[in-house]
Scaffold this motif. Structure first.
Motif, mmCIF file in Angstrom:
data_model
loop_
_atom_site.group_PDB
_atom_site.id
_atom_site.type_symbol
_atom_site.label_atom_id
_atom_site.label_comp_id
_atom_site.label_asym_id
_atom_site.label_seq_id
_atom_site.Cartn_x
_atom_site.Cartn_y
_atom_site.Cartn_z
ATOM 1 N N ALA A 32 14.186 13.974 12.504
ATOM 2 C CA ALA A 32 13.076 13.182 11.988
ATOM 3 C C ALA A 32 12.469 13.825 10.738
ATOM 4 O O ALA A 32 12.183 13.124 9.749
ATOM 5 N N LEU A 33 12.286 15.142 10.767
ATOM 6 C CA LEU A 33 11.734 15.840 9.603
ATOM 7 C C LEU A 33 12.655 15.729 8.396
ATOM 8 O O LEU A 33 12.198 15.537 7.266
ATOM 9 N N GLN A 34 13.934 15.854 8.647
ATOM 10 C CA GLN A 34 14.910 15.729 7.564
ATOM 11 C C GLN A 34 14.768 14.363 6.895
ATOM 12 O O GLN A 34 14.756 14.261 5.671
ATOM 13 N N LYS A 35 14.625 13.339 7.710
ATOM 14 C CA LYS A 35 14.467 11.980 7.187
ATOM 15 C C LYS A 35 13.154 11.846 6.409
ATOM 16 O O LYS A 35 13.124 11.244 5.331
ATOM 17 N N ILE A 36 12.081 12.431 6.930
ATOM 18 C CA ILE A 36 10.787 12.371 6.251
ATOM 19 C C ILE A 36 10.872 13.021 4.868
ATOM 20 O O ILE A 36 10.407 12.462 3.873
ATOM 21 N N PHE A 37 11.479 14.194 4.796
ATOM 22 C CA PHE A 37 11.593 14.878 3.505
ATOM 23 C C PHE A 37 12.503 14.114 2.539
ATOM 24 O O PHE A 37 12.250 14.091 1.340
ATOM 25 N N GLU A 38 13.562 13.490 3.049
ATOM 26 C CA GLU A 38 14.461 12.703 2.196
ATOM 27 C C GLU A 38 13.764 11.460 1.660
ATOM 28 O O GLU A 38 13.964 11.084 0.509
ATOM 29 N N GLU A 39 12.959 10.819 2.499
ATOM 30 C CA GLU A 39 12.290 9.575 2.107
ATOM 31 C C GLU A 39 11.017 9.810 1.302
ATOM 32 O O GLU A 39 10.468 8.868 0.743
ATOM 33 N N ASN A 40 10.541 11.038 1.246
ATOM 34 C CA ASN A 40 9.304 11.355 0.531
ATOM 35 C C ASN A 40 9.525 12.509 -0.444
ATOM 36 O O ASN A 40 9.030 13.620 -0.222
ATOM 37 N N PRO A 41 10.238 12.253 -1.524
ATOM 38 C CA PRO A 41 10.509 13.336 -2.479
ATOM 39 C C PRO A 41 9.236 13.913 -3.103
ATOM 40 O O PRO A 41 9.226 15.065 -3.531
ATOM 41 N N GLU A 42 8.156 13.123 -3.101
ATOM 42 C CA GLU A 42 6.899 13.650 -3.649
ATOM 43 C C GLU A 42 6.343 14.778 -2.780
ATOM 44 O O GLU A 42 5.705 15.700 -3.281
ATOM 45 N N LEU A 43 6.606 14.731 -1.483
ATOM 46 C CA LEU A 43 6.182 15.817 -0.595
ATOM 47 C C LEU A 43 6.943 17.091 -0.936
ATOM 48 O O LEU A 43 6.354 18.172 -1.051
ATOM 49 N N THR A 44 8.231 16.957 -1.125
ATOM 50 C CA THR A 44 9.055 18.108 -1.505
ATOM 51 C C THR A 44 8.608 18.656 -2.859
ATOM 52 O O THR A 44 8.492 19.868 -3.040
ATOM 53 N N ALA A 45 8.340 17.752 -3.802
ATOM 54 C CA ALA A 45 7.888 18.178 -5.134
ATOM 55 C C ALA A 45 6.551 18.919 -5.032
ATOM 56 O O ALA A 45 6.352 19.950 -5.692
ATOM 57 N N PHE A 46 5.650 18.408 -4.188
ATOM 58 C CA PHE A 46 4.357 19.057 -3.988
ATOM 59 C C PHE A 46 4.547 20.464 -3.426
ATOM 60 O O PHE A 46 3.954 21.423 -3.915
ATOM 61 N N LEU A 47 5.368 20.590 -2.398
ATOM 62 C CA LEU A 47 5.579 21.890 -1.769
ATOM 63 C C LEU A 47 6.259 22.886 -2.699
ATOM 64 O O LEU A 47 6.040 24.096 -2.595
ATOM 65 N N ASN A 48 7.079 22.379 -3.610
ATOM 66 C CA ASN A 48 7.804 23.259 -4.522
ATOM 67 C C ASN A 48 7.051 23.539 -5.821
ATOM 68 O O ASN A 48 7.506 24.339 -6.634
ATOM 69 N N HIS A 49 5.923 22.879 -6.035
ATOM 70 C CA HIS A 49 5.179 23.040 -7.282
ATOM 71 C C HIS A 49 4.622 24.468 -7.386
ATOM 72 O O HIS A 49 3.901 24.932 -6.506
ATOM 73 N N PRO A 50 4.944 25.167 -8.464
ATOM 74 C CA PRO A 50 4.534 26.575 -8.582
ATOM 75 C C PRO A 50 3.034 26.784 -8.812
ATOM 76 O O PRO A 50 2.513 27.863 -8.552
ATOM 77 N N ASN A 51 2.324 25.763 -9.299
ATOM 78 C CA ASN A 51 0.907 25.929 -9.613
ATOM 79 C C ASN A 51 -0.025 25.548 -8.468
ATOM 80 O O ASN A 51 -1.238 25.616 -8.625
ATOM 81 N N ILE A 52 0.526 25.145 -7.346
ATOM 82 C CA ILE A 52 -0.296 24.798 -6.193
ATOM 83 C C ILE A 52 -0.333 25.997 -5.256
ATOM 84 O O ILE A 52 0.698 26.570 -4.919
ATOM 85 N N GLU A 53 -1.544 26.358 -4.863
ATOM 86 C CA GLU A 53 -1.744 27.510 -3.988
ATOM 87 C C GLU A 53 -1.030 27.323 -2.651
ATOM 88 O O GLU A 53 -0.965 26.207 -2.134
ATOM 89 N N VAL A 54 -0.550 28.420 -2.101
ATOM 90 C CA VAL A 54 0.130 28.402 -0.805
ATOM 91 C C VAL A 54 -0.797 27.853 0.276
ATOM 92 O O VAL A 54 -0.382 27.058 1.123
ATOM 93 N N SER A 55 -2.061 28.251 0.228
ATOM 94 C CA SER A 55 -3.018 27.779 1.238
ATOM 95 C C SER A 55 -3.173 26.255 1.184
ATOM 96 O O SER A 55 -3.312 25.604 2.223
ATOM 97 N N GLU A 56 -3.127 25.691 -0.005
ATOM 98 C CA GLU A 56 -3.222 24.231 -0.166
ATOM 99 C C GLU A 56 -1.985 23.556 0.416
ATOM 100 O O GLU A 56 -2.070 22.512 1.067
ATOM 101 N N LYS A 57 -0.834 24.156 0.205
ATOM 102 C CA LYS A 57 0.415 23.622 0.756
ATOM 103 C C LYS A 57 0.378 23.675 2.282
ATOM 104 O O LYS A 57 0.772 22.715 2.950
#
Length: 182
Positions: A32-57
């Motif tokens: 289910a998680l795999q499907k969620i991450f595949e269907e929501n690339p913006e979530l992956t982009a958010f988590l991988n964004h270097p300027n967003i604090e780890v605590s925010e992620k």
């Protein structure tokens, strides 16, 4: 490096799954998680964004998945994000899913043929694979490659059985090239 990360975290999740007898439920959650991450690339982009604090992620992941996944899976996501390994989430889940399938003796077969196979032919191939391997079930993937000329190529993991006409012609050519004419 990515394979090592996937193996490390995937093995840890698998050990927890065995220890707590949660193999089936964590397997379903991973799918289910795999499907969620595949269907929501913006979530992956958010988590991988270097300027967003780890605590925010971490807060975002907790808000999205709180009460929707097990503590074990939530813990995995938390640790992965905390350690800055979120770019490997897909590979970690993929590794874990493959490990559970291997544990449950579910094989994944890739069958390539020169022409589309009939339902009966597919059934015969699957029955033959079940009879000649230690797997109790198979996920069958079929593809057509006209360049094979005839026959089939079956791949299970890193094992390949090539019964194609193309391969037989190649082998015949190699054998003929070895012949020394006097």
């Amino acid at each position: 490096m990515a394979k090592l990360i996937a193996k490390t975290y995937g093995d840890a999740l698998f050990d927890i799954a065995l220890e707590k007898a949660m193999t089936d439920s964590l397997f379903e959650e991973a799918l289910a998680l795999q499907k969620i991450f595949e269907e929501n690339p913006e979530l992956t982009a958010f988590l991988n964004h270097p300027n967003i604090e780890v605590s925010e992620k971490e807060k975002t992941v907790e808000a999205i998945f709180k009460d929707r996944i097990s503590e074990e899976m939530a813990g995995l996501l938390h640790v992965v994000v905390e350690k800055g390994r979120q770019e490997g989430i897909h590979e970690i889940l993929e590794y874990f899913i493959a490990k559970v399938k291997e544990y449950k003796k579910i094989g994944i077969a890739h069958v390539t043929s020169a022409v589309p196979l009939t339902t009966d032919q597919k059934s015969q191939i699957e029955q033959k694979l079940l009879a000649t391997t230690s797997y109790v079930q198979f996920e069958m993937n079929y593809a057509v490659d006209e360049s094979l000329i005839g026959g089939v190529v079956i791949r299970i993991g890193d094992r390949v059985v090539d019964g194609s006409v193309k391969n037989r012609l190649y082998e015949l050519k190699k054998d003929l090239n070895k012949i020394q004419l006097a």
